[in-house]
Design a protein around this motif. Structure first.
Motif, short mmCIF file in Angstrom:
data_model
loop_
_atom_site.label_atom_id
_atom_site.label_comp_id
_atom_site.label_asym_id
_atom_site.label_seq_id
_atom_site.Cartn_x
_atom_site.Cartn_y
_atom_site.Cartn_z
N THR A 27 0.83 -1.20 0.00
CA THR A 27 0.00 0.00 0.00
C THR A 27 0.86 1.26 0.00
O THR A 27 1.87 1.33 0.70
CB THR A 27 -0.90 -0.02 1.27
OG1 THR A 27 -1.66 -1.24 1.23
CG2 THR A 27 -1.84 1.16 1.33
N PHE A 28 0.45 2.23 -0.81
CA PHE A 28 1.07 3.56 -0.79
C PHE A 28 0.03 4.54 -0.30
O PHE A 28 -1.14 4.46 -0.70
CB PHE A 28 1.51 3.97 -2.21
CG PHE A 28 2.76 3.28 -2.66
CD1 PHE A 28 4.00 3.84 -2.40
CD2 PHE A 28 2.71 2.07 -3.33
CE1 PHE A 28 5.17 3.21 -2.81
CE2 PHE A 28 3.87 1.43 -3.74
CZ PHE A 28 5.10 2.00 -3.48
N ASN A 29 0.45 5.47 0.54
CA ASN A 29 -0.47 6.53 0.93
C ASN A 29 -0.27 7.68 -0.05
O ASN A 29 0.74 8.36 -0.01
CB ASN A 29 -0.17 6.99 2.36
CG ASN A 29 -0.70 5.99 3.35
OD1 ASN A 29 -0.20 4.87 3.41
ND2 ASN A 29 -1.72 6.37 4.09
N SER A 57 4.33 -2.69 -17.51
CA SER A 57 4.91 -1.78 -16.55
C SER A 57 3.82 -1.18 -15.66
O SER A 57 2.75 -0.81 -16.15
CB SER A 57 5.64 -0.69 -17.34
OG SER A 57 6.24 0.17 -16.46
N GLY A 58 4.07 -1.15 -14.36
CA GLY A 58 3.10 -0.55 -13.43
C GLY A 58 2.11 -1.54 -12.84
O GLY A 58 1.21 -1.13 -12.11
N CYS A 59 2.28 -2.83 -13.12
CA CYS A 59 1.31 -3.82 -12.63
C CYS A 59 1.63 -4.36 -11.24
O CYS A 59 0.89 -5.18 -10.71
CB CYS A 59 1.17 -4.96 -13.63
SG CYS A 59 0.17 -4.47 -15.05
N GLY A 60 2.77 -3.96 -10.66
CA GLY A 60 3.09 -4.39 -9.30
C GLY A 60 4.11 -5.51 -9.21
O GLY A 60 4.31 -6.09 -8.13
N LYS A 61 4.80 -5.79 -10.29
CA LYS A 61 5.79 -6.88 -10.29
C LYS A 61 6.98 -6.57 -9.39
O LYS A 61 7.37 -7.38 -8.55
CB LYS A 61 6.30 -7.17 -11.72
CG LYS A 61 5.21 -7.39 -12.74
CD LYS A 61 5.76 -7.70 -14.11
CE LYS A 61 6.63 -6.63 -14.71
NZ LYS A 61 5.93 -5.35 -15.00
N SER A 62 7.55 -5.37 -9.56
CA SER A 62 8.74 -5.04 -8.76
C SER A 62 8.38 -4.95 -7.27
O SER A 62 9.16 -5.39 -6.42
CB SER A 62 9.36 -3.72 -9.22
OG SER A 62 9.88 -3.88 -10.51
N MET A 63 7.20 -4.40 -6.98
CA MET A 63 6.80 -4.29 -5.56
C MET A 63 6.64 -5.69 -4.95
O MET A 63 6.95 -5.91 -3.78
CB MET A 63 5.49 -3.50 -5.43
CG MET A 63 5.63 -2.04 -5.78
SD MET A 63 6.91 -1.23 -4.81
CE MET A 63 7.76 -0.36 -6.11
N THR A 64 6.15 -6.63 -5.76
CA THR A 64 6.03 -8.01 -5.27
C THR A 64 7.42 -8.58 -4.99
O THR A 64 7.66 -9.15 -3.92
CB THR A 64 5.29 -8.87 -6.32
OG1 THR A 64 4.02 -8.28 -6.57
CG2 THR A 64 5.12 -10.30 -5.86
N1 LIG Z 1 7.65 5.22 -4.63
C1 LIG Z 1 6.42 5.09 -5.13
N2 LIG Z 1 5.44 5.97 -4.81
C2 LIG Z 1 4.20 5.83 -5.30
N3 LIG Z 1 3.81 4.84 -6.13
C3 LIG Z 1 4.73 3.96 -6.49
C4 LIG Z 1 6.09 4.02 -6.03
N4 LIG Z 1 6.77 2.98 -6.57
C5 LIG Z 1 5.88 2.32 -7.33
N5 LIG Z 1 4.67 2.89 -7.27
C6 LIG Z 1 3.47 2.45 -7.98
O1 LIG Z 1 3.21 1.10 -7.70
C7 LIG Z 1 2.69 0.45 -8.82
C8 LIG Z 1 3.45 -0.83 -9.09
O2 LIG Z 1 4.77 -0.52 -9.41
P1 LIG Z 1 5.85 -1.62 -9.79
O3 LIG Z 1 5.76 -2.75 -8.84
O4 LIG Z 1 7.15 -0.91 -9.89
O5 LIG Z 1 5.35 -2.08 -11.23
P2 LIG Z 1 6.09 -3.00 -12.30
O6 LIG Z 1 7.35 -3.52 -11.72
O7 LIG Z 1 5.11 -4.06 -12.64
O8 LIG Z 1 6.35 -2.09 -13.48
C9 LIG Z 1 2.75 1.44 -9.98
O9 LIG Z 1 1.47 1.97 -10.19
C10 LIG Z 1 3.68 2.48 -9.49
O10 LIG Z 1 3.34 3.74 -10.02
#
Ligand SMILES: Nc1ncnc2c1ncn2[C@@H]1O[C@H](COP(=O)(O)OP(=O)(O)O)[C@@H](O)[C@H]1O
Ligand SMILES: [Mg+2]
Length: 347
Positions: A27-29, A57-64
């Motif tokens: 979660t991001f605030n 890009s932007g689907c949440g892969k890196s955050m996972t």
């Molecule tokens: N530091 C951050 N602040 C706000 N939103 C973020 C930040 N980092 C990533 N996000 C958001 O989280 C979502 C998932 O990002 P990410 O996991 O990097 O996607 P992916 O790796 O699939 O391209 C995106 O919508 C991105 O904009």
């Protein structure tokens, strides 16, 4: 590939879990409210297997991927779920990484030494002012408690292993003296220098040209078979990793929309999104130079409040039912799909 296949040497080994992700939410605030970059994601990474994670890009892969090391950048946080990490001693219960203190001793002993991560841009993992040997050596001295001479020896051995020519010379060079492909090999060498049980490779070949990309993927496949580690390979390109991964997870707008073996997803993709990704994937080594298909529309913004299936605005098969979020439906062969059009016909 069904469970009876003997195509891959790892298929018949019992697949104990290394990592079990359960209902993970990141979660991001933002703009004074909460936005979820990862939404209730669950998957298992078996010991010694390669799992592919795909999505635009932007689907949440890196955050996972970053969640597995508790490295979510501020203002993000893991707000829900568990990440169970199983030790090599099968008699011990798993550790929930989510519950560990953010920068405590346990997670620091796991990062790099047990779970290593490589990123898309090799320069970001390397420091320009130190030689390749000093950088690999530092990892080894820290985690494997080696002296300088032994660490240098290991550095050369690792550079040899990842196919860098003249490693005795390269070990003394600085990152800028290496080509992009050689730098990515050096980053892989650094990641593997502590014999991790798992490697997270986040878009490891995206910055590289197609020929070098194929070489790096071959290298990862060889190293995985030789060292028996687990790999989570993350890419926006399904075509690239379907060949390397045994299990695949497709993410869209923070959610898992399809999951199955690489063979199931490659030959019988169910979700219209997976089908679109496949159509838009360049075929490695193909001479086809025509314009590639691209899925119309864009990934919804993180702050979107739209209800229902998030792929609906871009989906060629959307119908009225899609105003409601579909559940992840598990087919009898284990493949799962989050799509009303399929659930209606498969049930
Ligand atoms: N530091 C951050 N602040 C706000 N939103 C973020 C930040 N980092 C990533 N996000 C958001 O989280 C979502 C998932 O990002 P990410 O996991 O990097 O996607 P992916 O790796 O699939 O391209 C995106 O919508 C991105 O904009
Ligand atoms: Mg990413």
């Amino acid at each position: 590939m069904d469970s009876g296949s003997v195509l891959s040497p790892t298929v018949n080994t019992p697949s104990l879990p290394l990592i079990e992700v359960k209902d993970l939410r990141v979660t991001f605030n933002l703009e004074e409210r909460e936005a979820h970059a990862v939404r209730d994601v669950s998957f298992t990474i078996p010991q010694g297997k390669t799992v592919g994670l795909v999505g635009e890009s932007g689907c949440g892969k890196s955050m996972t991927g970053l969640s597995l090391l508790k490295l979510i950048p501020v203002p993000g946080r893991i707000s829900h779920g568990q990440i169970l990490y199983y030790s090599s001693d099968a008699t011990l219960p798993p550790t929930d990484l989510v519950a560990l203190p953010q920068n405590g001793e346990t997670i620091r002993s796991i990062r790099g030494a047990q779970i290593a991560m490589i990123f898309q841009e090799p320069m970001s993992a390397l420091t320009p002012v130190y030689t390749i040997g000093q950088q690999i050596g530092e990892m080894v001295m820290l985690h494997r408690k080696m002296n300088k001479a032994d660490a240098r020896h290991v550095s050369i051995e690792m550079l040899t292993r990842v196919g860098i020519p003249a490693p005795e010379q390269r070990v003394n060079e600085y990152p800028h003296q290496l080509s992009g492909g050689m730098r990515q090999r050096a980053v892989i060498a650094m990641a593997l220098s502590c014999n991790p049980r798992m490697l997270i490779a986040d878009e490891p070949t995206t910055a590289l040209d197609v020929t070098v990309q194929a070489q790096i993927l071959d290298l990862m496949r060889e190293l995985q078979q030789e060292l028996g580690m687990s790999i989570l390979i993350v890419s926006h390109d399904l075509g690239v990793i379907a060949d390397l991964a045994e299990e695949m997870i497709v993410m869209y707008a923070g959610r898992v929309v399809e999951q199955g073996t690489a063979e199931q997803l490659f030959y019988s993709p169910q979700h219209p999104y997976t089908q679109g990704l496949l159509r838009s994937a360049p075929v490695l080594g193909s001479k086809h130079s025509g314009k590639l298909y691209s899925i119309p529309g864009t990934v919804p913004r993180l702050t979107s409040t739209a209800q229902g299936c998030p792929f609906r605005p871009r989906c060629p098969e959307a119908f009225d039912k899609c105003a409601e979020l579909p559940p992840l439906f598990v087919k009898s062969d284990g493949q799962s799909v989050r799509c009303w059009a399929r659930i209606e016909t498969l049930q």
